[in-house]
Design a protein around this motif. Structure first.
Motif, PDB file in Angstrom:
ATOM      1  N   ARG A 168      28.898  23.038  45.828  1.00  0.00           N
ATOM      2  CA  ARG A 168      28.188  22.943  44.405  1.00  0.00           C
ATOM      3  C   ARG A 168      29.013  22.828  43.644  1.00  0.00           C
ATOM      4  O   ARG A 168      30.324  24.426  44.344  1.00  0.00           O
ATOM      5  N   SER A 169      28.449  22.872  42.291  1.00  0.00           N
ATOM      6  CA  SER A 169      29.887  23.161  41.155  1.00  0.00           C
ATOM      7  C   SER A 169      29.909  25.487  40.851  1.00  0.00           C
ATOM      8  O   SER A 169      28.799  25.552  40.986  1.00  0.00           O
ATOM      9  N   VAL A 170      30.836  25.195  40.530  1.00  0.00           N
ATOM     10  CA  VAL A 170      30.639  26.091  40.695  1.00  0.00           C
ATOM     11  C   VAL A 170      30.159  27.139  39.317  1.00  0.00           C
ATOM     12  O   VAL A 170      29.405  27.952  39.574  1.00  0.00           O
ATOM     13  N   PHE A 171      29.752  26.110  38.421  1.00  0.00           N
ATOM     14  CA  PHE A 171      28.683  26.673  37.500  1.00  0.00           C
ATOM     15  C   PHE A 171      27.186  26.661  38.005  1.00  0.00           C
ATOM     16  O   PHE A 171      26.735  27.868  37.302  1.00  0.00           O
ATOM     17  N   ASN A 172      27.108  26.081  38.992  1.00  0.00           N
ATOM     18  CA  ASN A 172      25.608  25.642  39.061  1.00  0.00           C
ATOM     19  C   ASN A 172      25.088  27.233  40.230  1.00  0.00           C
ATOM     20  O   ASN A 172      24.020  28.428  40.572  1.00  0.00           O
ATOM     21  N   ASP A 173      26.794  28.081  40.983  1.00  0.00           N
ATOM     22  CA  ASP A 173      26.551  29.281  41.719  1.00  0.00           C
ATOM     23  C   ASP A 173      27.414  29.933  40.857  1.00  0.00           C
ATOM     24  O   ASP A 173      28.241  31.098  41.400  1.00  0.00           O
ATOM     25  N   ARG A 174      27.658  30.058  39.605  1.00  0.00           N
ATOM     26  CA  ARG A 174      28.381  31.280  38.851  1.00  0.00           C
ATOM     27  C   ARG A 174      27.980  32.680  39.164  1.00  0.00           C
ATOM     28  O   ARG A 174      28.802  33.247  39.011  1.00  0.00           O
ATOM     29  N   TRP A 175      26.364  32.741  39.395  1.00  0.00           N
ATOM     30  CA  TRP A 175      25.811  34.328  39.193  1.00  0.00           C
ATOM     31  C   TRP A 175      26.968  34.795  40.793  1.00  0.00           C
ATOM     32  O   TRP A 175      27.285  35.694  40.635  1.00  0.00           O
ATOM     33  N   MET A 176      26.814  34.111  41.415  1.00  0.00           N
ATOM     34  CA  MET A 176      27.253  34.373  42.360  1.00  0.00           C
ATOM     35  C   MET A 176      29.052  34.711  43.340  1.00  0.00           C
ATOM     36  O   MET A 176      29.102  35.513  43.712  1.00  0.00           O
ATOM     37  N   TRP A 177      29.478  33.649  42.919  1.00  0.00           N
ATOM     38  CA  TRP A 177      30.683  33.956  42.987  1.00  0.00           C
ATOM     39  C   TRP A 177      30.804  35.684  41.338  1.00  0.00           C
ATOM     40  O   TRP A 177      31.781  35.904  42.270  1.00  0.00           O
ATOM     41  N   ALA A 178      30.467  35.561  40.131  1.00  0.00           N
ATOM     42  CA  ALA A 178      30.705  36.609  39.985  1.00  0.00           C
ATOM     43  C   ALA A 178      30.323  37.736  40.727  1.00  0.00           C
ATOM     44  O   ALA A 178      31.011  39.171  40.453  1.00  0.00           O
ATOM     45  N   ARG A 179      29.109  37.875  41.409  1.00  0.00           N
ATOM     46  CA  ARG A 179      28.712  39.200  42.069  1.00  0.00           C
ATOM     47  C   ARG A 179      29.523  39.073  43.508  1.00  0.00           C
ATOM     48  O   ARG A 179      30.198  40.431  43.765  1.00  0.00           O
ATOM     49  N   GLU A 180      30.545  37.969  43.728  1.00  0.00           N
ATOM     50  CA  GLU A 180      31.512  38.067  44.941  1.00  0.00           C
ATOM     51  C   GLU A 180      33.092  38.853  44.597  1.00  0.00           C
ATOM     52  O   GLU A 180      33.806  39.724  45.158  1.00  0.00           O
ATOM     53  N   ILE A 181      32.753  38.551  43.601  1.00  0.00           N
ATOM     54  CA  ILE A 181      34.226  39.227  42.428  1.00  0.00           C
ATOM     55  C   ILE A 181      34.062  41.449  42.855  1.00  0.00           C
ATOM     56  O   ILE A 181      34.714  41.090  43.222  1.00  0.00           O
ATOM     57  N   LEU A 182      32.840  41.106  42.808  1.00  0.00           N
ATOM     58  CA  LEU A 182      32.708  42.979  42.419  1.00  0.00           C
ATOM     59  C   LEU A 182      32.816  43.301  43.671  1.00  0.00           C
ATOM     60  O   LEU A 182      32.491  44.153  44.094  1.00  0.00           O
ATOM     61  N   ALA A 183      31.784  42.207  44.585  1.00  0.00           N
ATOM     62  CA  ALA A 183      31.734  43.312  46.137  1.00  0.00           C
ATOM     63  C   ALA A 183      32.855  42.924  46.820  1.00  0.00           C
ATOM     64  O   ALA A 183      33.017  44.091  48.293  1.00  0.00           O
ATOM     65  N   ARG A 184      33.801  42.172  46.476  1.00  0.00           N
ATOM     66  CA  ARG A 184      35.067  42.307  47.711  1.00  0.00           C
ATOM     67  C   ARG A 184      35.822  43.728  47.384  1.00  0.00           C
ATOM     68  O   ARG A 184      36.481  44.226  47.878  1.00  0.00           O
ATOM     69  N   VAL A 185      35.608  43.781  45.483  1.00  0.00           N
ATOM     70  CA  VAL A 185      36.313  45.607  45.335  1.00  0.00           C
ATOM     71  C   VAL A 185      35.619  46.732  46.523  1.00  0.00           C
ATOM     72  O   VAL A 185      36.246  47.149  47.047  1.00  0.00           O
ATOM     73  N   GLN A 186      34.543  46.585  45.993  1.00  0.00           N
ATOM     74  CA  GLN A 186      33.569  46.965  47.559  1.00  0.00           C
ATOM     75  C   GLN A 186      34.078  47.589  48.716  1.00  0.00           C
ATOM     76  O   GLN A 186      33.910  48.059  49.223  1.00  0.00           O
ATOM     77  N   LEU A 187      33.911  45.998  49.070  1.00  0.00           N
ATOM     78  CA  LEU A 187      34.564  45.994  50.170  1.00  0.00           C
ATOM     79  C   LEU A 187      35.971  46.443  50.425  1.00  0.00           C
ATOM     80  O   LEU A 187      35.321  47.547  51.717  1.00  0.00           O
ATOM     81  N   LEU A 188      36.890  46.824  49.875  1.00  0.00           N
ATOM     82  CA  LEU A 188      38.068  47.122  50.278  1.00  0.00           C
ATOM     83  C   LEU A 188      37.853  49.051  50.311  1.00  0.00           C
ATOM     84  O   LEU A 188      38.354  49.662  50.863  1.00  0.00           O
ATOM     85  N   ALA A 189      36.598  49.283  49.767  1.00  0.00           N
ATOM     86  CA  ALA A 189      36.834  50.504  49.158  1.00  0.00           C
ATOM     87  C   ALA A 189      35.592  51.133  50.495  1.00  0.00           C
ATOM     88  O   ALA A 189      35.962  52.328  51.396  1.00  0.00           O
ATOM     89  N   ASP A 190      34.657  50.223  50.580  1.00  0.00           N
ATOM     90  CA  ASP A 190      33.928  50.860  52.601  1.00  0.00           C
ATOM     91  C   ASP A 190      34.997  50.652  53.266  1.00  0.00           C
ATOM     92  O   ASP A 190      34.747  51.765  54.018  1.00  0.00           O
TER      93      ASP A 190
END
Length: 256
Positions: A168-190
């Protein structure tokens, strides 16, 4: 205050970019975007997600994961599906819903094991190792989710590869891509600061593995029992045809 705020903003940006680059660098080589090129593994791990969207309609990510899981099993690229999801109340049960929909795609019960305590990506992967004894696995999910999932799998010592759902295009999934950007930071902290552990483990559940080749899943055709009358008839036939000695064995070959 303005200087402090600017420095804090710069620090946040640097940490976020660095964390995402680290996760991508560690995992991108293990992600296959074309399902036909996904290599064979004994277990395919299907991550749970909600069936419907808040605004109504079916969740496209849910359907894509199930379609890919069914395709990989039917093509022999995985031998068994570990279906994991959230079941925090009796009114919300992701694994059962996925199980029903996979059955509609002609996936037999013997080819699926349900994990009812996959409350998060981390929990799902930790339980696959500690509860179900998985060591080699194909992770089935979207390309925006797979880097984080693979990073956790590598941290846990799993030999994992990611197989991405249809594009699926990045535009269609843009909110999930944005969420993952923050989730990866949280992942390293966890993982590295808070020493995260799964919410619930429970007793071990053994997948139908082959004792002769540990880690390999027994094919479905070898696991589905025959009806008792058929099995008894075959045993009687074997007993009748069993030669008493080598001479009988040679004679029996002449019969056929």
């Amino acid at each position: 205050m303005a200087i402090v705020g600017a420095m804090a903003l710069v620090l946040i940006v640097v940490v976020t970019v660095s964390a995402n680059y680290w996760v991508w660098r560690k995992t991108h080589a293990s992600i296959t975007l074309e399902s036909s090129q996904c290599v064979h593994e004994p277990v395919g791990l299907v991550f749970g997600t909600s069936y419907g969207l808040r605004g109504g309609g079916e969740n496209p990510w849910y359907r894509a994961r199930l379609d890919l899981a069914a395709s990989l099993w039917k093509s022999g690229q995985v031998d068994h599906l570990l279906v994991s999801g959230d079941n925090h109340t009796r009114y919300y049960n992701e694994p059962i819903r996925m199980w029903r929909d996979l059955r509609r795609q002609q996936i037999p019960d013997a080819a699926m094991t349900l994990d009812y305590a996959g409350f998060s990506t981390f929990d799902t992967l930790a339980r696959s190792r500690d509860v179900f004894g998985v060591s080699r696995v194909t992770l089935i999910s979207q390309r925006w989710h797979l880097p984080r999932a693979l990073f956790i799998a590598q941290y846990l010592g799993l030999e994992a590869r990611g197989c991405a759902t249809r594009k699926r295009s990045v535009f269609n999934d843009r909110w999930m891509w944005a969420r993952e950007i923050l989730a990866r930071v949280q992942l390293l902290a966890d993982l590295y600061l808070f020493d995260r552990h799964p919410y619930f483990l429970g007793p071990s559940i053994v997948l139908p593995t082959d004792a002769e080749t540990p880690g390999n899943i027994i094919p479905v055709y070898r696991r589905v029992p025959m009806p008792a009358p058929v099995e008894h008839a075959l045993e009687d036939l074997r007993a009748l045809r069993k030669p008493d000695n080598d001479q009988d064995l040679k004679q029996s070959w002449h019969v056929f």
